[in-house]
Every structure is written in structure tokens, then in C-alpha cells.
Design an enzyme around this catalytic site. Structure first.
Site, PDB file in Angstrom:
ATOM      1  N   HIS A   1      33.927  30.348  25.553  1.00 50.90           N
ATOM      2  CA  HIS A   1      34.655  29.591  26.085  1.00 50.90           C
ATOM      3  C   HIS A   1      33.932  28.547  27.128  1.00 50.90           C
ATOM      4  CE1 HIS A   1      35.033  31.502  30.047  1.00 50.90           C
ATOM      5  NE2 HIS A   1      35.033  32.739  29.532  1.00 50.90           N
TER       6      HIS A   1
ATOM      7  N   ASP B   1      35.286  26.668  29.653  1.00 50.03           N
ATOM      8  CA  ASP B   1      35.722  26.675  31.214  1.00 50.03           C
ATOM      9  C   ASP B   1      34.973  28.014  31.801  1.00 50.03           C
ATOM     10  OD1 ASP B   1      37.394  28.652  29.835  1.00 50.03           O
ATOM     11  OD2 ASP B   1      38.832  28.189  31.074  1.00 50.03           O
TER      12      ASP B   1
ATOM     13  N   ASP C   1      29.634  34.216  32.562  1.00 48.39           N
ATOM     14  CA  ASP C   1      31.053  33.909  32.139  1.00 48.39           C
ATOM     15  C   ASP C   1      31.572  32.425  32.097  1.00 48.39           C
ATOM     16  OD1 ASP C   1      33.463  34.478  31.494  1.00 48.39           O
ATOM     17  OD2 ASP C   1      34.221  34.847  33.427  1.00 48.39           O
TER      18      ASP C   1
ATOM     19  N   GLU D   1      40.045  29.622  28.619  1.00 50.85           N
ATOM     20  CA  GLU D   1      40.074  30.974  28.453  1.00 50.85           C
ATOM     21  C   GLU D   1      40.578  31.723  29.811  1.00 50.85           C
ATOM     22  OE1 GLU D   1      38.910  35.154  28.789  1.00 50.85           O
ATOM     23  OE2 GLU D   1      38.259  33.378  29.965  1.00 50.85           O
ATOM     24  N   GLU D   2      40.081  30.995  30.778  1.00 50.16           N
ATOM     25  CA  GLU D   2      40.178  31.633  32.256  1.00 50.16           C
ATOM     26  C   GLU D   2      41.618  31.599  32.693  1.00 50.16           C
ATOM     27  OE1 GLU D   2      38.252  33.601  33.683  1.00 50.16           O
ATOM     28  OE2 GLU D   2      36.087  33.005  32.904  1.00 50.16           O
TER      29      GLU D   2
ATOM     30  N   ASP E   1      33.658  38.214  20.569  1.00 45.00           N
ATOM     31  CA  ASP E   1      33.632  37.295  21.870  1.00 45.00           C
ATOM     32  C   ASP E   1      33.174  38.190  23.173  1.00 45.00           C
ATOM     33  OD1 ASP E   1      34.931  35.262  23.328  1.00 45.00           O
ATOM     34  OD2 ASP E   1      36.913  36.023  23.315  1.00 45.00           O
TER      35      ASP E   1
ATOM     36  N   HIS F   1      32.620  36.352  38.577  1.00 44.49           N
ATOM     37  CA  HIS F   1      33.696  35.933  39.226  1.00 44.49           C
ATOM     38  C   HIS F   1      33.670  35.745  40.639  1.00 44.49           C
ATOM     39  CE1 HIS F   1      37.127  35.810  35.896  1.00 44.49           C
ATOM     40  NE2 HIS F   1      35.767  35.445  35.398  1.00 44.49           N
TER      41      HIS F   1
END
Ligand SMILES: *[C@@H]1O[C@H](CO)[C@@H](O)[C@H](O)[C@H]1NC(C)=O
Ligand SMILES: *[C@@H]1O[C@H](CO)[C@@H](O)[C@H](O)[C@H]1NC(C)=O
Length: 502
Positions: free
Chosen positions: A122, A124, A154, A188-189, A216, A462
Site C-alpha cells: 500500500h 499510504d 509499513d 490501507e491504514e 500482502d 507505527h
């Protein structure tokens, strides 16, 4: 007589334990390790690194569903178009922008009877708070052996790793026999409703019904996290936990606190909360992939751990009990419960008219949302407590990880070509990904990120100072290269199986 039987049984059990400890093994193929001296090795050259740094500078931040940085997503998209010229001019690769910012590549293989597969990542990232970072989170800075930036793990190393591997393959004249898709969502987030969901819908409307497997982002290669082994352990997520947000509400009778009833709304609620806390959901060890996780790890463990993990038919209750002690391991074997909000009362001398608590469950894949809510209701067992499900998601189905499962073995082999000493095992993902949007195409869904994590790297995920080492980024690119090469085979190669006789 009974005594003899007991002795014979004990001897038998001991023999089985020893035999299984010595012989238990899972499929292992003869693999060609990936070496930097290989003609098809992709080095993290200055050009490759600089492309990655540029990708990290786009502030493609998602805040909440439908709220993400459209301007930056557009710039990131333009950058990708220009940075990978072979990919975007190939005669057998169709490239589309879906939902304004997501990307879908359709790579046409030469043999249409082979079922296509799909690689996902992804575009984002989650927000970053610059004051807590040592570097600019969107600077793409290299310090020492590390590249820093929001998205390094990520999941821009996924996006750029796949794109680099593709560009390299095309430069060598590669055209696959098996078709495949590459899908990059852009939200996605924040659930993927504008990105992955729309990509999935688009494919379905085109008549796509089946994918061989899907890879994924997900679990990673870890070292120093599992007891009993010093070797890296690579976890492939074969399921995702679901979640439930439950509201508990108790209505009270308003009155003066000088003449209290025996119980108030708050004490009734408190009792319900304490029941939830005091009776955790049962361990699902043995019903999800966790038991196999340890079994697949067994050959890399120290002797005592190895004896235990090779003999879970006997030691499973013991291991299950031990896992429940630490929050990190408890979370993988159980549906967990967190009381996250509580609210009630209006004034110190007035009986509360109402008391409300919010409870968040993360649902183990071997359970359903309904089972968990029923368990809560039975436990609370009090009509005055109104239990309402505000929002929920079922756990995702468990993907197969057997010796003959093409997708799982293809990913596993690719991991072992890069991390040659790693134990590769199935595992449960505690967080969620875009894969929920693709379940209609295949049950073979795997979640793995080729990033390498020490215990103190976990908080960067994160969190602050997210980073990836240059070496690890290089491994990521080569991992995706090997996945594409290995997935291009018609089927798994035959192998000689050891052990498993018992
Ligand atoms: C895509 O862009 C068009 C035109 O700006 C807009 O109407 C539409 O809502 C956008 N869709 C998404 C998912 O952002
Ligand atoms: C295409 O794949 C099918 C299914 O594996 C196989 O039977 C067939 O021989 C392949 N065709 C070619 C031209 O390789």
C-alpha cells in the site's frame, strides 16, 4: 499388572518423545541461496537507494476513512510512473490507476492455463509526530546503516521492493508464463474502502474469480523474540484476528445519594466488567496455527525446547498455559478483552442515571464474533446490563500451510533463499491489512513483510524513528524477485520427505 502396564506406557511415551524430537520435520526443499555474487542479485545501488529515499519523502498520510493526503498520493503516483520506465512501457503489462490513487498492474503470462497470483502492498502511511523523531519522518534520510522514514517498514519497502524487482526482471528480458497482479491500495491504514476494495470490485467485474494465492504485508522475520532459539524466525500470517466493539449499558434510578439502593448503575456495571476481566476467553492453542507454529520451529530449537515443541500431542496444555502468562503471547492464543472506556454519573450526591463501558475484543481466528458475544452475555448473566455490538469484523479464514500448498511453500522457499537459517512458520496476525477485500478470490492468503525485526524494533512500527537497514531493504527487493521467479513455476518441485512417520 496395573503397575506393569504403567511402566510399559511410560517407556512407550518416552520413546515417542525421543523419536519425534529427533525426526519431526516439515517440508524442506533444496534451495539455491540468494548470494550477492549471483548474476541475478539485485544490489542496493545508489540509484536504488535514492529512489527509495524519494518514495519516503511523499507525505502519503492517511488520517481516517476517506481522509488522506490526495495531493501527495498524486505526486507519489507520478513519481512511480517516471522512476520505473520499463515497467510502464512493457507490452505485456497493463497499468491502471484505480479509485484515483491506487495502482493495479496486470502482468500477462504466456500460459493462460496457469492460475494468476497477486502481490499487494500500500502507498499510504500512518501519521508521524516529528517532535518525537530524531530525524525528519519524511526526509528519507540515511544515517549509518539505516534508512529512516515513515513507511520504511509499513509499507513502502513493499511497494518499492516489488517495483525494483519488476524493473530488474524486465531489464533481463523476463516474461512470466504465469500471469499475476500487483495491487497497491492507497488507504490501507484506514480500512481500504477507496483503494483495495475498489481494486477487488474491478477485478471481479472483469470476471476474475480465482487467484492461486495472494501475498500482502504482514508478519516479519524476527530474532530474539521466541524463547529457545537464536536463529531468525520468519512468520507468515495465515489468518488475521477479527475485532468487536461492545457497549455495556446499565440504566439506574435517579435519586439522592443519602438514600441509596443496594446497587447503583455503576456498581452493576462494575460487577459486569470485573466478570469479563476475571474470566478471559479460553485458549485456542491447537485450534489455530499457533500449535503448528511451534512445531515448524522445533528443528531450530535448543534440545529441551525442541523435545517439548516436537511433542505437543503431549505438552500442548502446558505450553498453552505458559503462553497465557505474557501479554504478547497471550494475544496470539486467545480472544482478548480490553475495557477501554467507562462513563457514568452526573454529580457526587446524585445516584447515577446510567453507566456505560466500552469493550474492545480481538477475536481469535478459531472463534466467531457471535461466539464471543454469547460468551460475554453468559458471563455477565445480568438482564440489567444491556450488551450491544457497535461494530465488528469476523476473523479472516485460516489459509492452508501444508507441504503441498503452492502459495505457502513458494513464499516460504523465497524467505529461506534470503534468510537461509530461518525457521519459517505460520502465525496469526493481530492487526488487519487490505487482504479482507480479496477473500472472494482465494483461501490462500499470506501476510508477510520481508523486514527483519529485533525485539526493540517492534515499537518503531507505527511508532517513532521507523527505519530499515540498507541490507534489509536489499533483502526485501531480492525476496520479491525470488517470489516472482518461484511463483512462475507450474507446480512445486517434488521433494523427499523425512520424518513425519509417527
Ligand atoms: C476521484 O476523483 C473524482 C474527480 O476529482 C471525484 O469525483 C471522486 O470522488 C474521486 N474518488 C475518490 C475515491 O477519491
Ligand atoms: C501450461 O500450463 C499447463 C498447466 O500446468 C500445462 O499442462 C501446459 O503444458 C502448459 N503449457 C505450456 C505451453 O507450457
Amino acid at each position: 499388572m496395573f503397575k506393569n502396564l504403567l511402566i510399559v506406557s511410560l517407556i512407550l511415551v518416552s520413546v515417542i518423545i525421543v523419536l519425534r524430537t529427533l525426526t519431526l520435520s516439515v517440508r524442506s526443499d533444496n534451495l539455491r541461496p540468494c548470494r550477492s555474487s549471483d548474476a541475478d542479485f539485485i544490489p542496493a545501488s545508489d540509484t536504488v537507494l535514492s529512489r527509495f529515499q524519494q518514495a519516503l519523502r511523499f507525505r502519503t498520510v492517511s488520517i481516517e476513512p476517506f481522509n488522506y493526503n490526495r495531493e501527495e498520493l498524486k505526486k507519489f503516483n507520478n513519481f512511480i510512473n517516471e522512476a520505473f520506465p520499463l515497467l510502464h512501457s512493457s507490452s505485456f503489462i497493463k497499468h491502471e490507476v484505480i479509485g484515483n490513487f491506487s495502482r493495479l498492474y496486470t502482468v500477462r503470462g504466456t500460459n493462460t492455463s496457469l492460475t494468476p497470483y497477486m502481490l499487494c502492498s500500500h502507498l499510504d502511511v500512518v501519521p508521524a509526530e516529528p517532535s518525537r523523531w530524531d530525524v525528519d519522518p519524511f526526509g528519507g534520510e540515511i544515517r549509518g546503516d539505516y534508512i529512516y522514514g515513515r513507511g520504511t517498514i509499513d509499507d513502502k519497502h513493499g511497494v518499492m521492493g516489488i517495483l525494483e524487482a519488476m524493473e530488474f526482471l524486465l531489464s533481463k528480458g523476463f516474461q512470466p508464463q504465469r500471469s499475476f497482479y500487483i495491487a497497491f491500495g492507497h488507504d490501507e491504514e484506514v480500512n481500504g474502502a477507496d483503494g483495495a476494495r475498489v481494486i477487488s470490485e474491478t477485478l471481479y467485474q472483469r470476471g476474475v474469480r480465482r487467484l492461486e494465492f495472494l501475498l500482502d504485508e504482514g508478519l516479519t522475520v524476527t530474532q530474539g523474540i521466541f524463547p529457545g532459539t537464536d536463529t531468525p524466525v520468519a512468520l507468515i500470517g495465515t489468518s488475521e484476528k477479527g475485532y468487536i466493539n461492545v457497549q455495556l449499558k446499565v440504566k439506574g434510578e435517579v435519586g439522592h445519594s443519602s438514600m441509596p439502593k443496594k446497587e447503583t448503575a455503576i456498581t452493576v456495571l462494575a460487577r459486569a466488567i470485573s466478570k469479563l476481566e476475571g474470566h478471559p476467553h479460553p485458549s485456542m492453542f491447537g485450534y489455530g496455527p499457533e500449535l503448528d507454529m511451534f512445531q515448524h520451529m522445533a528443528s531450530k530449537l535448543k534440545p529441551l525446547h525442541r523435545a517439548v515443541m516436537s511433542n505437543l500431542w503431549l505438552f500442548s496444555p502446558l505450553v498453552s498455559w505458559m503462553l497465557s502468562w505474557k501479554p504478547e503471547t497471550n494475544a496470539i492464543v486467545k480472544t482478548v478483552t480490553s475495557v477501554t472506556m467507562v462513563h457514568g454519573g452526573v454529580k457526587i450526591n446524585v445516584l447515577p442515571p446510567e453507566a456505560v463501558a466500552m469493550v474492545n475484543h480481538r477475536v481469535h481466528p478459531a472463534q466467531t464474533v457471535k461466539e464471543v458475544v454469547d460468551y460475554d452475555r453468559r458471563l455477565i448473566n445480568d438482564d440489567r446490563v444491556e450488551v450491544t455490538v457497535l461494530d465488528s469484523m469476523e476473523p479472516l479464514p485460516m489459509s492452508p500451510y501444508g507441504d503441498e500448498d503452492f502459495g505457502y511453500q513458494t513464499i516460504k522457499n523465497s524467505i529461506q533463499q534470503i534468510w537461509t537459517t530461518a525457521a519459517v512458520t505460520p502465525g496469526v496476525m493481530i492487526g488487519n491489512t487490505d487482504t479482507k477485500h480479496y477473500t472472494r478470490f482465494t483461501e490462500n492468503i499470506y501476510r508477510f513483510s520481508p523486514s527483519f525485526m529485533h525485539p526493540n524494533d517492534l515499537k518503531r512500527f507505527h511508532g517513532d524513528n521507523e527505519r530499515i537497514s540498507i541490507k534489509n531493504y536489499e533483502q526485501a527487493i531480492n525476496f520479491f524477485y525470488h517470489v516472482i521467479i518461484n511463483a512462475n513455476e507450474e507446480k512445486l518441485l517434488p521433494y523427499h520427505k523425512h520424518g513425519e512417520e509417527l
